[in-house]
Design an enzyme around this catalytic site. Structure first.
Site, PDB file in Angstrom:
ATOM      1  N   GLU A   1      44.136  26.478  36.360  1.00  0.00           N
ATOM      2  CA  GLU A   1      43.385  27.281  35.393  1.00  0.00           C
ATOM      3  C   GLU A   1      43.010  26.508  34.130  1.00  0.00           C
ATOM      4  O   GLU A   1      43.320  26.932  33.014  1.00  0.00           O
ATOM      5  CB  GLU A   1      44.166  28.547  35.033  1.00  0.00           C
ATOM      6  CG  GLU A   1      44.355  29.460  36.226  1.00  0.00           C
ATOM      7  CD  GLU A   1      44.769  30.892  35.877  1.00  0.00           C
ATOM      8  OE1 GLU A   1      44.952  31.181  34.685  1.00  0.00           O
ATOM      9  OE2 GLU A   1      44.901  31.700  36.806  1.00  0.00           O
TER      10      GLU A   1
ATOM     11  N   GLU B   1      46.262  32.626  43.840  1.00  0.00           N
ATOM     12  CA  GLU B   1      47.008  33.650  43.085  1.00  0.00           C
ATOM     13  C   GLU B   1      46.242  34.960  43.127  1.00  0.00           C
ATOM     14  O   GLU B   1      45.004  34.971  43.096  1.00  0.00           O
ATOM     15  CB  GLU B   1      47.204  33.247  41.615  1.00  0.00           C
ATOM     16  CG  GLU B   1      48.195  32.134  41.404  1.00  0.00           C
ATOM     17  CD  GLU B   1      48.455  31.843  39.927  1.00  0.00           C
ATOM     18  OE1 GLU B   1      48.467  32.788  39.112  1.00  0.00           O
ATOM     19  OE2 GLU B   1      48.643  30.660  39.609  1.00  0.00           O
TER      20      GLU B   1
HETATM   21  C1  BG6 Z   1      48.094  32.876  36.243  1.00  0.00           C
HETATM   22  C2  BG6 Z   1      48.985  31.683  36.043  1.00  0.00           C
HETATM   23  O1  BG6 Z   1      47.070  32.841  35.346  1.00  0.00           O
HETATM   24  O2  BG6 Z   1      48.624  34.133  36.027  1.00  0.00           O
HETATM   25  C3  BG6 Z   1      50.451  31.960  36.296  1.00  0.00           C
HETATM   26  O3  BG6 Z   1      48.553  30.618  36.832  1.00  0.00           O
HETATM   27  C4  BG6 Z   1      50.828  33.290  35.680  1.00  0.00           C
HETATM   28  O4  BG6 Z   1      51.201  30.889  35.790  1.00  0.00           O
HETATM   29  C5  BG6 Z   1      49.986  34.372  36.335  1.00  0.00           C
HETATM   30  O5  BG6 Z   1      52.179  33.598  35.745  1.00  0.00           O
HETATM   31  C6  BG6 Z   1      50.296  35.784  35.865  1.00  0.00           C
HETATM   32  O6  BG6 Z   1      50.187  35.857  34.474  1.00  0.00           O
HETATM   33  P1  BG6 Z   1      51.360  36.449  33.595  1.00  0.00           P
HETATM   34  O7  BG6 Z   1      50.950  36.256  32.184  1.00  0.00           O
HETATM   35  O8  BG6 Z   1      51.458  37.877  33.969  1.00  0.00           O
HETATM   36  O9  BG6 Z   1      52.575  35.665  33.970  1.00  0.00           O
END
Ligand code: BG6
Length: 480
Positions: free
Chosen positions: A167, A376
């Site tokens: 990201e 993700e």
């Molecule tokens: C993504 C990241 O943007 O979102 C992760 O690559 C992150 O590292 C995930 O944990 C979820 O975001 P958050 O802020 O809920 O942990």
């Protein structure tokens, strides 16, 4: 368009899940690992726990891989921690760090699980930060090159799918939150120089992968939050396009086309910004041909026209998990972000919008014609163990069902998606809310307040996902 039948997924589709080193490993001072910037950052995010133990994956990776295998996983996306490989500036690699990832990779391969490896997921060693002022100084380019070459040489015989920088777009857009920005007062201009240096690091990684890994494939991992226009008003459409450019499209265009697009060049000119592109830079970039896109996508956004004379408003992230805290930003003359009244939200005000997944995959296919893998996607929630010692995460099951269904539809639409890896396999630290915001298919028995026994307890979603994998997506329910 509706399809009469269930969408089908390709044979050999990679079904897995995702994690990142600093969020899952713990063992931050073991086997020669030195401190990472993100360790210090995570300590500042009280009252949430820091990453010194996390899910203790470093010690429990065998148990974790066994659970993946039991669910039928064919892929696992994880990251390598730079400070385990190069703990200091001596130029000497840390064999114990390399050993750990060798063991993890061997364990995965032995269970028929394809590793998908991120080289950089926010854990810059403190020595790199001190020596090169983080991403501000070009000295980091050679240090990064040395690190990634070591990874390709050490693991490239078994790891064929690589992701360079997680990201990058979000690291620039949310420079403060993700620890890249050092001087908030000048970030508006600095970010483009920093971004250019990251682009050069990315290019070096792509080139080195192709040079050192036989059949190696490498791509970027944008954090994608597609923007819809609020209405059919033409100015809202342009506002949504502006928002896409400034949050994700500039990066995707750069990675796919290997040059800066017209929108950003004009933007720099308008704002008198010099991104410090030096002779030779773009020649390097031209050699860095990516093979695919990793896609991180959780939600969608909405944009509307922002009058030139309106009041500027910076974004206010929801950092507590109490609904309604998010502050919608307004960038006069460019775009204003606004609420989507057609979708529900999570406790962190993240839009629950499975159709965005289909929209996004089609959008990426139309623009770039490259293969994609979901790296993700997931549902963050407050969760505790039930009285029966289990976690009945029906909301996560509903979320994932609808999202995966839309991935299937996008594939039917023509998007070349070769795998799905939701965030996250086990519970792990969220970027700002420690263990209070859980994403896992497997519960980790610990909390922010007290360190418990770190037992792995598969949630209902784990068993549900096992069935999805087993049926290659045919057990998914058609969304209502
Ligand atoms: C993504 C990241 O943007 O979102 C992760 O690559 C992150 O590292 C995930 O944990 C979820 O975001 P958050 O802020 O809920 O942990």
């Amino acid at each position: 368009m509706h399809f009469k039948d269930q969408p089908t997924f390709p044979d050999n589709f990679l079904w897995g899940a995702s994690s990142a080193a600093w969020q899952v490993e713990g063992a931050v001072a073991e086997d020669g690992r030195s401190t990472a910037i993100i360790d210090l950052n995570s300590k500042k995010k009280k009252p949430y726990t820091d990453n010194s133990i996390a899910a203790d994956h470093y010690h429990k990776y065998k148990e974790d891989v066994q659970l993946m295998a039991d669910a039928g996983f064919t892929s696992y996306r994880f990251s390598i921690a730079w400070p385990r490989i190069y703990p200091d500036n001596s130029g000497v690699q840390n064999q114990l760090g390399i050993d750990f990832y060798n063991q993890l990779i061997d364990e995965l391969v032995a269970h028929g699980i394809t590793p998908i490896v991120t080289l950089y997921h926010y854990d810059m060693p403190v020595w790199v930060d001190e020596e090169f002022n983080g991403w501000y100084d070009r000295g980091i380019i050679d240090a990064f090159d040395q690190y990634v070459r070591t990874c390709f040489n050490a693991f490239g015989d078994r790891v064929k799918y690589w992701l360079a920088i997680n990201e990058q777009n979000m690291q620039i857009v949310y420079g403060d939150w993700l620890g890249v920005c050092k001087y908030p007062e000048t970030w508006f201009e600095d970010k483009w120089r920093v971004n250019h240096i990251m682009n050069l690091c990315h290019a070096k990684a792509v080139i080195a992968c192709h040079e050192l890994v036989e059949d190696g494939k490498i791509g970027p991992v944008p954090g994608m939050v597609p923007f819809y226009p609020e209405s059919a008003k033409p100015e809202d459409q342009i506002a949504a396009m502006n928002a896409e450019e400034l949050t994700e499209k500039i990066w995707n265009d750069f990675n796919a086309n290997r040059e800066y697009n017209g929108f950003i060049k004009r933007y720099w000119k308008e704002h008198d910004i010099d991104p410090d592109i030096r002779p030779g830079d773009m020649e390097l970039v031209a050699q860095a041909k990516i093979d695919f896109f990793g896609i991180n996508c959780y939600r969608s956004n909405v944009a509307k026209e922002s009058p030139v004379d309106s009041q500027r408003q910076e974004i206010g992230l929801n950092k507590s998990g109490k609904k309604g805290e998010f502050v919608y930003p307004n960038y006069p003359g460019i775009f204003a972000q606004t609420v989507n009244r057609f979708v529900e939200t999570t406790d962190w005000d993240w839009e629950i919008d499975p159709v965005a997944m289909r929209y996004l995959l089609r959008y990426m296919e139309d623009h770039y014609h490259l293969p994609m893998v979901i790296t993700e996607n997931g549902y963050g929630a407050h969760e505790t163990l039930g009285e029966d010692g289990k976690v009945h995460d029906q909301e996560r099951i509903a979320f994932l069902n609808d999202q995966i269904y839309q991935v299937g539809l996008a594939i039917e639409d023509g998007a070349k998606v070769f795998g799905y890896n939701p965030w996250s396999f086990t519970d792990l630290l969220s970027t700002g809310n420690g263990m209070a915001k859980r994403y896992g298919l497997v519960y980790i028995n610990t909390t922010d307040e007290a360190l418990l026994d770190l037992r792995r307890i598969p949630k209902d979603s784990y068993y549900w996902y096992k069935e999805v994998i087993h049926s290659n997506g045919q057990s998914l329910k058609r969304p209502e």
